[in-house]
Design a protein around this motif. Structure first.
Motif, PDB file in Angstrom:
ATOM      1  N   GLY A 159      28.007  42.197  38.672  1.00 45.67           N
ATOM      2  CA  GLY A 159      27.018  43.100  39.238  1.00 45.67           C
ATOM      3  C   GLY A 159      25.745  43.234  38.428  1.00 45.67           C
ATOM      4  O   GLY A 159      24.820  43.920  38.854  1.00 45.67           O
ATOM      5  N   LEU A 160      25.670  42.602  37.259  1.00 39.56           N
ATOM      6  CA  LEU A 160      24.468  42.696  36.431  1.00 39.56           C
ATOM      7  C   LEU A 160      23.467  41.584  36.722  1.00 39.56           C
ATOM      8  O   LEU A 160      22.368  41.588  36.188  1.00 39.56           O
ATOM      9  N   GLY A 161      23.877  40.596  37.515  1.00 39.72           N
ATOM     10  CA  GLY A 161      22.992  39.482  37.828  1.00 39.72           C
ATOM     11  C   GLY A 161      22.907  38.444  36.729  1.00 39.72           C
ATOM     12  O   GLY A 161      22.040  37.581  36.751  1.00 39.72           O
ATOM     13  N   ILE A 162      23.805  38.518  35.759  1.00 41.61           N
ATOM     14  CA  ILE A 162      23.800  37.555  34.665  1.00 41.61           C
ATOM     15  C   ILE A 162      24.346  36.217  35.146  1.00 41.61           C
ATOM     16  O   ILE A 162      23.799  35.164  34.843  1.00 41.61           O
ATOM     17  N   PHE A 163      25.445  36.273  35.869  1.00 42.71           N
ATOM     18  CA  PHE A 163      26.096  35.079  36.406  1.00 42.71           C
ATOM     19  C   PHE A 163      26.461  35.325  37.858  1.00 42.71           C
ATOM     20  O   PHE A 163      26.681  36.462  38.261  1.00 42.71           O
ATOM     21  N   ALA A 164      26.560  34.239  38.605  1.00 41.23           N
ATOM     22  CA  ALA A 164      27.075  34.332  39.968  1.00 41.23           C
ATOM     23  C   ALA A 164      28.559  34.697  39.891  1.00 41.23           C
ATOM     24  O   ALA A 164      29.184  34.596  38.833  1.00 41.23           O
ATOM     25  N   ALA A 165      29.116  35.102  41.010  1.00 41.37           N
ATOM     26  CA  ALA A 165      30.538  35.452  41.048  1.00 41.37           C
ATOM     27  C   ALA A 165      31.380  34.235  40.667  1.00 41.37           C
ATOM     28  O   ALA A 165      31.010  33.100  40.972  1.00 41.37           O
ATOM     29  N   PRO A 166      32.509  34.476  40.012  1.00 42.04           N
ATOM     30  CA  PRO A 166      33.394  33.362  39.656  1.00 42.04           C
ATOM     31  C   PRO A 166      33.805  32.555  40.887  1.00 42.04           C
ATOM     32  O   PRO A 166      33.897  33.076  41.992  1.00 42.04           O
ATOM     33  N   VAL A 167      34.051  31.272  40.649  1.00 42.37           N
ATOM     34  CA  VAL A 167      34.458  30.333  41.690  1.00 42.37           C
ATOM     35  C   VAL A 167      35.933  30.006  41.462  1.00 42.37           C
ATOM     36  O   VAL A 167      36.364  29.835  40.315  1.00 42.37           O
ATOM     37  N   ASP A 168      36.701  29.933  42.534  1.00 37.73           N
ATOM     38  CA  ASP A 168      38.117  29.586  42.399  1.00 37.73           C
ATOM     39  C   ASP A 168      38.279  28.116  42.020  1.00 37.73           C
ATOM     40  O   ASP A 168      37.572  27.252  42.550  1.00 37.73           O
ATOM     41  N   VAL A 169      39.214  27.860  41.108  1.00 38.20           N
ATOM     42  CA  VAL A 169      39.601  26.489  40.747  1.00 38.20           C
ATOM     43  C   VAL A 169      41.119  26.434  40.666  1.00 38.20           C
ATOM     44  O   VAL A 169      41.778  27.458  40.521  1.00 38.20           O
ATOM     45  N   ALA A 170      41.653  25.249  40.745  1.00 40.84           N
ATOM     46  CA  ALA A 170      43.098  25.053  40.653  1.00 40.84           C
ATOM     47  C   ALA A 170      43.608  25.494  39.285  1.00 40.84           C
ATOM     48  O   ALA A 170      42.884  25.392  38.282  1.00 40.84           O
ATOM     49  N   GLU A 171      44.843  25.973  39.258  1.00 37.55           N
ATOM     50  CA  GLU A 171      45.451  26.364  37.982  1.00 37.55           C
ATOM     51  C   GLU A 171      45.489  25.215  36.994  1.00 37.55           C
ATOM     52  O   GLU A 171      45.446  25.422  35.793  1.00 37.55           O
ATOM     53  N   SER A 172      45.545  24.009  37.513  1.00 39.62           N
ATOM     54  CA  SER A 172      45.624  22.822  36.660  1.00 39.62           C
ATOM     55  C   SER A 172      44.250  22.363  36.155  1.00 39.62           C
ATOM     56  O   SER A 172      44.161  21.377  35.431  1.00 39.62           O
TER      57      SER A 172
END
Length: 187
Positions: A159-172
């Motif tokens: 919410g601070l605008g520092i980074f975009a929201a995290p993106v999902d990636v595979a556990e591996s």
């Protein structure tokens, strides 16, 4: 990995990519959607121009707007080299990480500021590599340290605008892919 060793590795990772930029690539896009390669290098160069002053105790008001706008001029690589060299000396000055520095987030422990700069160099080295089509693989120990630190802080940054929201990636996914995804990039 010690803080200054991580900073040095991150600085080297970004520096290596700056030296790979070809003339026609300065206007290329990057994973930072609002920034071209030149904008990205300008951002990091500006941050590293600030560092020596902040580490000597200057306030934001004292630094003022001297590093606003284009700090790269007609020699982007040379401007980066000078800023990086002076920043590295400042971070390595005896006692530099013992005090606090003024940042936009308020008075911040200098060691935390060094960590933030390390993280910024690391993720932007990946951004720059992607922007110029270079190898984006980074030092695994550095990536692991930055990932651990970012993972523990990510909730504070939302919410601070520092980074975009995290993106999902595979556990591996690799630690590097998890890091860039955590910071809103698609690996």
């Amino acid at each position: 990995m010690k803080q200054l060793d991580a900073f040095d590795k991150a600085l080297a990772e970004f520096d290596r990519r700056v030296h790979q930029v070809k003339d026609e690539q300065w206007s290329a896009g990057t994973p930072c959607t609002d920034w071209t390669v030149r904008d990205l290098v300008d951002h990091l160069t500006s941050e590293h121009l600030w560092a020596p002053l902040l580490l000597r105790g200057a306030t934001l008001a004292e630094v003022g707007d001297r590093f606003d706008g284009d700090v790269l001029g007609t020699d982007p690589v040379g401007a980066w080299e000078q800023a990086a060299a002076e920043s590295k000396v400042a971070f390595h000055r005896r006692g530099a990480l013992d005090g606090s520095v003024y940042t936009t987030g308020g008075l911040t422990p200098a060691a935390e500021y060094a960590w933030q700069m390390t993280m910024d160099l690391t993720v932007h080295a990946w951004d720059l590599a992607r922007g110029i089509g270079a190898d984006d693989a980074m030092d695994e120990d550095l990536v692991a340290m930055v990932y651990d630190g970012a993972e523990s802080r990510i909730g504070d940054w939302q919410g601070l605008g520092i980074f975009a929201a995290p993106v999902d990636v595979a556990e591996s996914a690799s630690t590097q892919d998890r890091l860039v995804a955590l910071l809103g990039r698609r690996p």
